[in-house]
Motif scaffolding. Structure first.
Motif, PDB file in Angstrom:
ATOM      1  N   GLU A  71       0.819  -1.221   0.000  1.00 28.21           N
ATOM      2  CA  GLU A  71       0.000   0.000   0.000  1.00 28.21           C
ATOM      3  C   GLU A  71       0.849   1.265   0.000  1.00 28.21           C
ATOM      4  N   ILE A  72       2.122   1.150   0.336  1.00 26.86           N
ATOM      5  CA  ILE A  72       3.011   2.323   0.349  1.00 26.86           C
ATOM      6  C   ILE A  72       3.480   2.587  -1.072  1.00 26.86           C
ATOM      7  N   ASN A  73       3.090   3.739  -1.600  1.00 31.85           N
ATOM      8  CA  ASN A  73       3.449   4.121  -2.965  1.00 31.85           C
ATOM      9  C   ASN A  73       4.451   5.261  -3.028  1.00 31.85           C
ATOM     10  N   THR A  74       4.493   6.080  -1.982  1.00 31.97           N
ATOM     11  CA  THR A  74       5.466   7.167  -1.932  1.00 31.97           C
ATOM     12  C   THR A  74       5.920   7.394  -0.500  1.00 31.97           C
ATOM     13  N   PHE A  75       7.181   7.779  -0.379  1.00 35.24           N
ATOM     14  CA  PHE A  75       7.732   8.237   0.896  1.00 35.24           C
ATOM     15  C   PHE A  75       7.869   9.744   0.750  1.00 35.24           C
ATOM     16  N   ASP A  76       7.221  10.495   1.633  1.00 36.51           N
ATOM     17  CA  ASP A  76       7.131  11.949   1.463  1.00 36.51           C
ATOM     18  C   ASP A  76       7.813  12.736   2.577  1.00 36.51           C
ATOM     19  N   GLY A  77       8.727  12.094   3.288  1.00 37.41           N
ATOM     20  CA  GLY A  77       9.558  12.838   4.216  1.00 37.41           C
ATOM     21  C   GLY A  77       9.480  12.408   5.656  1.00 37.41           C
ATOM     22  N   CYS A  78      10.540  12.793   6.373  1.00 36.36           N
ATOM     23  CA  CYS A  78      10.647  12.510   7.799  1.00 36.36           C
ATOM     24  C   CYS A  78      11.073  13.771   8.540  1.00 36.36           C
ATOM     25  N   TRP A  79      12.360  14.136   8.480  1.00 34.50           N
ATOM     26  CA  TRP A  79      12.853  15.253   9.279  1.00 34.50           C
ATOM     27  C   TRP A  79      12.711  16.565   8.531  1.00 34.50           C
ATOM     28  N   ASN A  80      12.058  17.515   9.179  1.00 36.62           N
ATOM     29  CA  ASN A  80      11.882  18.849   8.615  1.00 36.62           C
ATOM     30  C   ASN A  80      11.538  19.789   9.774  1.00 36.62           C
ATOM     31  N   VAL A  81      12.470  20.631  10.138  1.00 38.30           N
ATOM     32  CA  VAL A  81      12.234  21.558  11.262  1.00 38.30           C
ATOM     33  C   VAL A  81      11.314  22.662  10.757  1.00 38.30           C
ATOM     34  N   ARG A  82      10.048  22.539  11.113  1.00 33.84           N
ATOM     35  CA  ARG A  82       9.016  23.467  10.650  1.00 33.84           C
ATOM     36  C   ARG A  82       7.835  23.400  11.601  1.00 33.84           C
ATOM     37  N   ASN A  83       6.939  24.388  11.481  1.00 31.85           N
ATOM     38  CA  ASN A  83       5.686  24.349  12.225  1.00 31.85           C
ATOM     39  C   ASN A  83       4.696  23.435  11.520  1.00 31.85           C
ATOM     40  N   LYS A  84       3.687  23.008  12.275  1.00 32.98           N
ATOM     41  CA  LYS A  84       2.585  22.273  11.662  1.00 32.98           C
ATOM     42  C   LYS A  84       1.915  23.200  10.654  1.00 32.98           C
ATOM     43  N   ARG A  85       1.461  22.639   9.562  1.00 38.18           N
ATOM     44  CA  ARG A  85       0.839  23.466   8.526  1.00 38.18           C
ATOM     45  C   ARG A  85      -0.345  24.242   9.093  1.00 38.18           C
ATOM     46  N   GLY A  86      -0.265  25.557   8.965  1.00 34.29           N
ATOM     47  CA  GLY A  86      -1.341  26.438   9.405  1.00 34.29           C
ATOM     48  C   GLY A  86      -1.395  26.675  10.910  1.00 34.29           C
ATOM     49  N   ILE A  92       5.853  17.365  14.526  1.00 32.27           N
ATOM     50  CA  ILE A  92       6.618  16.230  15.057  1.00 32.27           C
ATOM     51  C   ILE A  92       7.755  15.880  14.089  1.00 32.27           C
ATOM     52  N   HIS A  93       7.617  16.269  12.821  1.00 33.31           N
ATOM     53  CA  HIS A  93       8.702  16.106  11.848  1.00 33.31           C
ATOM     54  C   HIS A  93       9.954  16.879  12.289  1.00 33.31           C
ATOM     55  N   ALA A  94       9.778  17.946  13.052  1.00 32.98           N
ATOM     56  CA  ALA A  94      10.917  18.747  13.501  1.00 32.98           C
ATOM     57  C   ALA A  94      11.868  17.931  14.372  1.00 32.98           C
ATOM     58  N   TRP A  95      11.365  16.887  15.012  1.00 37.34           N
ATOM     59  CA  TRP A  95      12.190  15.989  15.824  1.00 37.34           C
ATOM     60  C   TRP A  95      12.616  14.750  15.040  1.00 37.34           C
ATOM     61  N   GLY A  96      12.195  14.621  13.792  1.00 37.91           N
ATOM     62  CA  GLY A  96      12.517  13.425  13.021  1.00 37.91           C
ATOM     63  C   GLY A  96      11.800  12.206  13.555  1.00 37.91           C
ATOM     64  N   MET A  97      10.597  12.425  14.115  1.00 36.57           N
ATOM     65  CA  MET A  97       9.835  11.341  14.727  1.00 36.57           C
ATOM     66  C   MET A  97       8.490  11.124  14.038  1.00 36.57           C
ATOM     67  N   ALA A  98       8.427  11.482  12.762  1.00 34.92           N
ATOM     68  CA  ALA A  98       7.204  11.275  11.980  1.00 34.92           C
ATOM     69  C   ALA A  98       7.598  11.053  10.527  1.00 34.92           C
ATOM     70  N   VAL A  99       6.772  10.284   9.823  1.00 36.15           N
ATOM     71  CA  VAL A  99       6.943  10.130   8.378  1.00 36.15           C
ATOM     72  C   VAL A  99       5.608  10.393   7.699  1.00 36.15           C
ATOM     73  N   ASP A 100       5.694  10.863   6.471  1.00 35.00           N
ATOM     74  CA  ASP A 100       4.518  11.008   5.618  1.00 35.00           C
ATOM     75  C   ASP A 100       4.634   9.993   4.491  1.00 35.00           C
ATOM     76  N   LEU A 101       3.536   9.304   4.235  1.00 35.67           N
ATOM     77  CA  LEU A 101       3.469   8.296   3.180  1.00 35.67           C
ATOM     78  C   LEU A 101       2.239   8.562   2.312  1.00 35.67           C
ATOM     79  N   ASN A 102       2.384   8.348   1.010  1.00 36.89           N
ATOM     80  CA  ASN A 102       1.255   8.486   0.076  1.00 36.89           C
ATOM     81  C   ASN A 102       0.528   9.817   0.239  1.00 36.89           C
ATOM     82  N   ALA A 103       1.291  10.890   0.335  1.00 37.89           N
ATOM     83  CA  ALA A 103       0.721  12.219   0.597  1.00 37.89           C
ATOM     84  C   ALA A 103      -0.328  12.633  -0.423  1.00 37.89           C
ATOM     85  N   SER A 104      -0.119  12.333  -1.679  1.00 33.00           N
ATOM     86  CA  SER A 104      -1.058  12.793  -2.705  1.00 33.00           C
ATOM     87  C   SER A 104      -2.424  12.109  -2.611  1.00 33.00           C
TER      88      SER A 104
END
Length: 161
Positions: A71-86, A92-104
């Protein structure tokens, strides 16, 4: 659910003196061959928090063993020091403790049913159910669903010494 406040208290703020914080907390996790073969969409190395790498290993292995990794079709990132969108709090990406998958196919703010109604393909109930044993799933969030987002869970944070 793990919050940015809790992570700041436990691990410090990655947005302050980022280079020093990074040296102390981040590692390159080399995706094991079993996982890499089963999930070729993953990069061969993922830059993540040293305490998140074992979680990724166990979770992705479980998905492979259950036949759900396809079911995993794309890996869309892990570490990114940023605020939550909006929002004003750190992601949690700012700590490198989250991943985004199949974002689209799992846009922020849409439930799985809303995604399906738009012709998108969200993760299956089986994928989410198994994932809950390893990570918190943004698909479960009622106020602002985020089906692409998977982050370290409180149980894991509480066991880190």
């Amino acid at each position: 659910m793990v919050t940015s406040d809790r992570l700041t208290k436990r691990f410090g703020n990655p947005a302050i003196n980022t280079a020093a914080w990074e040296r102390q907390n981040m590692i390159v996790w080399r995706v094991p061959p079993l996982i890499a073969l089963a999930i070729p969409e993953l990069p061969s190395r993922i830059y993540c928090h040293k305490h998140f790498a074992p979680v990724l290993d166990r979770w992705f292995t479980a998905l492979v063993e259950a036949g759900l990794a396809t079911e995993i079709n794309t890996f869309d990132g892990c570490w990114n020091v940023r605020n939550k969108r909006g929002l004003k709090s750190l992601s949690i990406h700012a700590w490198g403790m989250a991943v985004d998958l199949n974002a689209s196919h799992n846009p922020l703010g849409l439930t799985a049913d809303q995604c399906k109604a738009r012709g998108l393909v969200p993760f299956s109930h089986q994928f989410i159910a198994l994932s809950r044993h390893y990570v918190d799933c943004g698909a479960d969030w009622l106020k602002r669903p985020d089906g692409m987002h998977f982050q370290i869970n409180l149980g894991t944070i509480n066991t880190i010494k």
